[in-house]
Design a protein around this motif. Sequence first.
Motif, PDB file in Angstrom:
ATOM      1  N   LEU A 152       0.834  -1.214   0.000  1.00 22.31           N
ATOM      2  CA  LEU A 152       0.000   0.000   0.000  1.00 22.31           C
ATOM      3  C   LEU A 152       0.858   1.249   0.000  1.00 22.31           C
ATOM      4  O   LEU A 152       1.881   1.298   0.670  1.00 22.31           O
ATOM      5  CB  LEU A 152      -0.820   0.040   1.287  1.00 22.31           C
ATOM      6  N   THR A 153       0.406   2.267  -0.736  1.00 21.40           N
ATOM      7  CA  THR A 153       1.045   3.580  -0.634  1.00 21.40           C
ATOM      8  C   THR A 153      -0.006   4.576  -0.151  1.00 21.40           C
ATOM      9  O   THR A 153      -1.104   4.651  -0.721  1.00 21.40           O
ATOM     10  CB  THR A 153       1.614   4.023  -1.999  1.00 21.40           C
ATOM     11  N   LEU A 154       0.317   5.281   0.920  1.00 18.37           N
ATOM     12  CA  LEU A 154      -0.628   6.261   1.461  1.00 18.37           C
ATOM     13  C   LEU A 154      -0.622   7.525   0.616  1.00 18.37           C
ATOM     14  O   LEU A 154       0.316   7.758  -0.154  1.00 18.37           O
ATOM     15  CB  LEU A 154      -0.263   6.609   2.912  1.00 18.37           C
ATOM     16  N   ARG A 155      -1.654   8.360   0.820  1.00 17.17           N
ATOM     17  CA  ARG A 155      -1.701   9.636   0.081  1.00 17.17           C
ATOM     18  C   ARG A 155      -0.472  10.481   0.372  1.00 17.17           C
ATOM     19  O   ARG A 155      -0.006  11.239  -0.461  1.00 17.17           O
ATOM     20  CB  ARG A 155      -2.946  10.424   0.479  1.00 17.17           C
ATOM     21  N   SER A 156       0.065  10.341   1.581  1.00 17.42           N
ATOM     22  CA  SER A 156       1.260  11.109   1.964  1.00 17.42           C
ATOM     23  C   SER A 156       2.486  10.660   1.183  1.00 17.42           C
ATOM     24  O   SER A 156       3.531  11.293   1.247  1.00 17.42           O
ATOM     25  CB  SER A 156       1.538  10.904   3.456  1.00 17.42           C
ATOM     26  N   GLY A 157       2.361   9.529   0.487  1.00 18.27           N
ATOM     27  CA  GLY A 157       3.503   8.998  -0.262  1.00 18.27           C
ATOM     28  C   GLY A 157       4.205   7.874   0.486  1.00 18.27           C
ATOM     29  O   GLY A 157       5.027   7.158  -0.087  1.00 18.27           O
ATOM     30  N   GLU A 158       3.859   7.695   1.753  1.00 17.73           N
ATOM     31  CA  GLU A 158       4.508   6.622   2.522  1.00 17.73           C
ATOM     32  C   GLU A 158       4.092   5.267   1.947  1.00 17.73           C
ATOM     33  O   GLU A 158       2.901   4.992   1.763  1.00 17.73           O
ATOM     34  CB  GLU A 158       4.108   6.711   3.999  1.00 17.73           C
ATOM     35  N   ALA A 159       5.090   4.438   1.658  1.00 17.25           N
ATOM     36  CA  ALA A 159       4.811   3.144   1.028  1.00 17.25           C
ATOM     37  C   ALA A 159       5.116   2.015   2.002  1.00 17.25           C
ATOM     38  O   ALA A 159       6.153   2.029   2.662  1.00 17.25           O
ATOM     39  CB  ALA A 159       5.649   3.000  -0.232  1.00 17.25           C
ATOM     40  N   PHE A 160       4.204   1.054   2.069  1.00 18.02           N
ATOM     41  CA  PHE A 160       4.404  -0.114   2.932  1.00 18.02           C
ATOM     42  C   PHE A 160       4.774  -1.318   2.079  1.00 18.02           C
ATOM     43  O   PHE A 160       4.319  -1.458   0.944  1.00 18.02           O
ATOM     44  CB  PHE A 160       3.132  -0.433   3.726  1.00 18.02           C
ATOM     45  N   ALA A 161       5.563  -2.195   2.669  1.00 19.42           N
ATOM     46  CA  ALA A 161       5.946  -3.434   1.973  1.00 19.42           C
ATOM     47  C   ALA A 161       4.706  -4.320   1.831  1.00 19.42           C
ATOM     48  O   ALA A 161       3.744  -4.183   2.605  1.00 19.42           O
ATOM     49  CB  ALA A 161       7.012  -4.150   2.794  1.00 19.42           C
ATOM     50  N   PRO A 162       4.739  -5.231   0.865  1.00 18.70           N
ATOM     51  CA  PRO A 162       3.611  -6.146   0.710  1.00 18.70           C
ATOM     52  C   PRO A 162       3.291  -6.871   2.022  1.00 18.70           C
ATOM     53  O   PRO A 162       4.199  -7.217   2.773  1.00 18.70           O
ATOM     54  CB  PRO A 162       4.119  -7.139  -0.349  1.00 18.70           C
TER      55      PRO A 162
END
Length: 242
Positions: A152-162
């Motif tokens: 997932l990538t949040l609107r803030s741009g922060e991306a989480f690993a699968p």
Amino acid sequence: MRLDKLLCDAGWGSRREMRRAVAQGRVTVDGAVVVSADARVDPALPVRIDGQDADYRPHDYLMLHKPAGVVSATEDPRLPTVIGLLPPRYRRRGLFPVGRLDRDTTGLLLLTNDGALAHALMAPGRHVDKVYMVLVEGPLTEADRAAFAAGLTLRSGEAFAPAELSILSSGARSLARLTLREGRHHQIKRMMAARGHEVQSLKRVSIARLTLDETLPPGAWRPLSDGETALLRAPSAALYTK
Ligand code: URA
């Protein structure tokens, strides 16, 4: 190792209290009373104080079933901490939680004073699996599963690993098992919020191969067995990386 230091490190009291206990003849080493606190003892020998096993070990490894309402910290000015759930002897042992669970999150929390092990489990890039049971509002769908799996990538741009979302029930409230390989602040709540779901309850059930002992009620703890400790000590690359 000096006898007073061994007892003090094992959490039985201050150095001064331990010197007094030894002088009072309350301590045995390998079955014999020793009255000199300066005596050097082999920590592998059985040491007893007031008839109890002194239980000295360089490090402690405890499994806590964290209840809701306590913070994953060693000290807090206002709130009860996970360390406060332990008896005094352990509170003197310099234990700290390995990683954090939110105040309202329950489940498996490791407490140790072994900094190297904590680092091996929690350092970014170690990719240790952490499994949670998560109850959310609203139906969880295949689209949610796919979004978690893709990262997932949040609107803030922060991306989480699968992350692996396994949906166990879906409806007005949905239950899922979620496996993360990273541990960021409020990660699951933020991931679920990004998919439009409010987390109602969150419980961690395993870290790497260590699973919460469900016979422990919330608030209870026990030392890890030697087998469980060995599981955590095994080379991280072989065990924890997928
Ligand atoms: N994710 C959260 O949002 N909270 C926790 O306590 C753990 C993971």
